[in-house]
Design an enzyme around this catalytic site. Structure first.
Site, short mmCIF file in Angstrom:
data_model
loop_
_atom_site.label_atom_id
_atom_site.label_comp_id
_atom_site.label_asym_id
_atom_site.label_seq_id
_atom_site.Cartn_x
_atom_site.Cartn_y
_atom_site.Cartn_z
N GLY A 130 -23.91 7.28 52.59
CA GLY A 130 -24.27 8.44 51.79
C GLY A 130 -25.64 8.29 51.15
O GLY A 130 -26.41 9.26 51.05
N THR A 131 -25.96 7.09 50.73
CA THR A 131 -27.24 6.85 50.06
C THR A 131 -28.40 7.16 51.00
O THR A 131 -29.35 7.86 50.63
CB THR A 131 -27.31 5.38 49.59
OG1 THR A 131 -26.26 5.16 48.65
CG2 THR A 131 -28.65 5.07 48.94
N ASN A 163 -19.02 12.52 41.34
CA ASN A 163 -18.22 11.31 41.58
C ASN A 163 -17.60 10.74 40.32
O ASN A 163 -16.58 10.07 40.39
CB ASN A 163 -19.09 10.26 42.27
CG ASN A 163 -20.42 10.06 41.58
OD1 ASN A 163 -21.25 10.98 41.55
ND2 ASN A 163 -20.62 8.90 41.02
N GLN A 198 -18.10 13.17 47.98
CA GLN A 198 -16.79 13.15 47.31
C GLN A 198 -15.83 14.23 47.81
O GLN A 198 -14.64 14.19 47.49
CB GLN A 198 -16.96 13.27 45.79
CG GLN A 198 -17.54 12.03 45.13
CD GLN A 198 -16.58 10.84 45.14
OE1 GLN A 198 -15.36 10.99 45.20
NE2 GLN A 198 -17.12 9.63 45.09
N SER A 242 -20.06 10.29 53.74
CA SER A 242 -19.96 8.83 53.87
C SER A 242 -18.57 8.46 54.36
O SER A 242 -17.57 9.07 53.96
CB SER A 242 -20.24 8.18 52.51
OG SER A 242 -20.05 6.79 52.59
N ALA A 243 -18.50 7.43 55.21
CA ALA A 243 -17.20 7.04 55.81
C ALA A 243 -16.29 6.30 54.83
O ALA A 243 -15.08 6.49 54.84
CB ALA A 243 -17.45 6.19 57.05
N HIS A 244 -16.88 5.44 53.97
CA HIS A 244 -16.01 4.56 53.18
C HIS A 244 -15.34 5.25 51.99
O HIS A 244 -14.57 4.63 51.27
CB HIS A 244 -16.75 3.28 52.75
CG HIS A 244 -17.69 3.44 51.60
ND1 HIS A 244 -17.39 3.02 50.33
CD2 HIS A 244 -18.93 3.96 51.53
CE1 HIS A 244 -18.42 3.26 49.53
NE2 HIS A 244 -19.37 3.83 50.24
N THR A 263 -30.59 0.99 66.85
CA THR A 263 -29.36 0.99 67.64
C THR A 263 -28.20 1.45 66.77
O THR A 263 -28.04 0.99 65.64
CB THR A 263 -29.08 -0.42 68.20
OG1 THR A 263 -30.20 -0.80 68.99
CG2 THR A 263 -27.82 -0.45 69.05
N CYS A 314 -23.89 -1.59 33.19
CA CYS A 314 -24.32 -2.76 32.44
C CYS A 314 -25.65 -3.22 33.01
O CYS A 314 -25.71 -3.77 34.11
CB CYS A 314 -23.28 -3.86 32.56
SG CYS A 314 -23.31 -4.98 31.18
#
Ligand SMILES: *Cc1c(COP(=O)(O)O)cnc(C)c1O
Length: 389
Positions: free
Chosen positions: A71-72, A151, A179, A199-201, A237, A325
């Site tokens: 996604g980034t 998100n 999201q 995004s896949a994850h 690739t 943080c």
């Protein structure tokens, strides 16, 4: 004690079926899709098969999908790619204050290169007012980028309304749909978007693979040069196992979507009610109904989000805080601050995000554990004692 994972918005576990689909492309079918012999052609077929599934899910054409490293990168490619292609026509970009860092970061990088960026405010629920988008448009505006759902707080943006406006004015419109893609219906025609990131994850696929939808005819310069892959829009690739897993994850998400969205919405509403009934001075962040099915984000007054999360972790419950943080100091969430909440409430924000393997029993355990943790933390807070003695 069973570990309860409530951070699905950060990442999801890989679905076993996705792993099964990927495995042959890590082992026996290792060919390079750009080669002509059959090994390579099997890999090519797997990549194109996934492209078709992703396009199908969002009502796009396969050739409008470019695979990225996540996604980034999709957000970077959309924003910097358009800025690079249209920089001569204009230098103004419109986005909003609560975007993901992978949208805010490229915008800030472009500001350093002479672009002007408008960061629109949001209301108390985290929504952008489409009227403000209209008012922010100038002759120099080349791109509008507003996320589909946030998100942290789960709020859904009025993307379709903004899309109509962008189309009227002939300005490219990008949405970060990481999201929502695979969770709720996402249709590039209904939303009126020219560019869309996924995004896949976040949908039980592997980490390190994503996609950018680029509407046919949209001008965009690649970020990565040096090969003909992805129709010259992203050299290198292809991540064949990752892309194959992404396609399988989309297939599973499509089949599960209506039932799962309904189940999580009910779980979410029960969770919110339960917290409000057992903890006083607790505030829901985000919109009460226009929000992601699996998102619960609350600010608990007089406690720090980090302290709550660490204490939950001791009970084997994984939740998140929006605060970051950085170099020893805790910065409150830019999203919760943008809602108009004070720093104390922004510091007290905790996010629970649920998914495929979250059960009612998991939520019950959190509802049991949290009041005690909050009471203990508050009993150590001088501010709490001073206000409540
Ligand atoms: C996770 C996330 C991203 C980043 O995606 P990656 O694949 O982790 O790079 C971008 N936008 C939103 C809204 C996200 O939730």
């Amino acid at each position: 004690m069973k570990r309860i994972y409530l951070d699905y918005a950060a990442t999801t576990p890989l679905h076993p079926e996705v792993f099964k689909a990927m495995k042959p492309y890590l082992l026996e079918n290792f060919g390079n899709p750009s080669t002509l012999y059959s090994y390579g052609q099997e890999a090519r077929q797997a990549v194109e098969n996934s492209r078709g599934k992703i396009a199908g899910l969002i009502h796009a054409k396969p050739e409008e999908i470019v695979f990225t490293s996540g996604g980034t990168e999709a957000n970077n490619l959309a924003i910097k790619g358009v800025a690079q292609a249209l920089g001569k026509e204009g230098n103004h970009i419109i986005t909003c204050a609560i975007e993901h860092h992978s949208v805010l970061g490229p915008c800030q990088a472009l500001e350093n290169r002479g672009f002007a960026v408008t960061y629109l405010p949001v209301n108390e629920y985290g929504q952008v007012n489409p009227e403000n988008v209209g008012n922010a448009i100038t002759q120099n505006t080349i791109l509008i980028s507003i996320m589909h759902a946030n998100n942290e707080i789960g709020t859904l943006q009025p993307v379709a309304e903004i899309g109509r406006l962008a189309r009227q004015k002939g300005i490219y419109f990008h949405t970060d749909a990481v999201q929502t893609f695979g969770h709720i219906p996402v249709d590039v025609e209904d939303l009126g978007v020219d560019l869309l990131s996924a995004s896949a994850h976040k949908i039980y696929g592997p980490k390190g693979v994503g996609a950018l939808y680029i509407r046919e005819g949209v001008k965009l310069e690649p970020l990565i040069d040096g090969g003909e892959q992805e129709d010259r829009r992203r050299a290198g690739t292809e991540n064949v196992p990752g892309i194959t897993g992404f396609g399988r994850a989309v297939e599973l998400a499509e089949a599960d979507m209506p039932g799962e969205a309904q189940r999580l919405t009910e779980l979410r509403n029960r969770f919110i009610k339960g917290l409000q009934a057992t903890i006083e001075d607790i505030h829901l962040n985000g919109h009460p109904s226009a929000r992601l099915p699996g998102n619960v984000n609350v600010s608990i007054n007089y406690v720090e989000g980090e302290a709550v999360c660490l204490n939950l972790d001791l009970e084997n419950i994984c939740a998140a805080t929006g605060s970051a943080c950085t170099t020893g100091s805790v910065e409150p969430s830019h999203v919760v601050l943008a809602l108009g909440k004070n720093r104390q409430l922004a510091h007290g924000s905790v996010r629970f995000t649920m998914g495929k393997w979250t059960t009612g029993a998991d939520i019950d355990r959190v509802k049991q554990a949290l009041p005690g943790i909050v009471a203990r933390l508050r009993s150590m807070s001088p501010l709490y004692r001073q206000d409540r003695h």
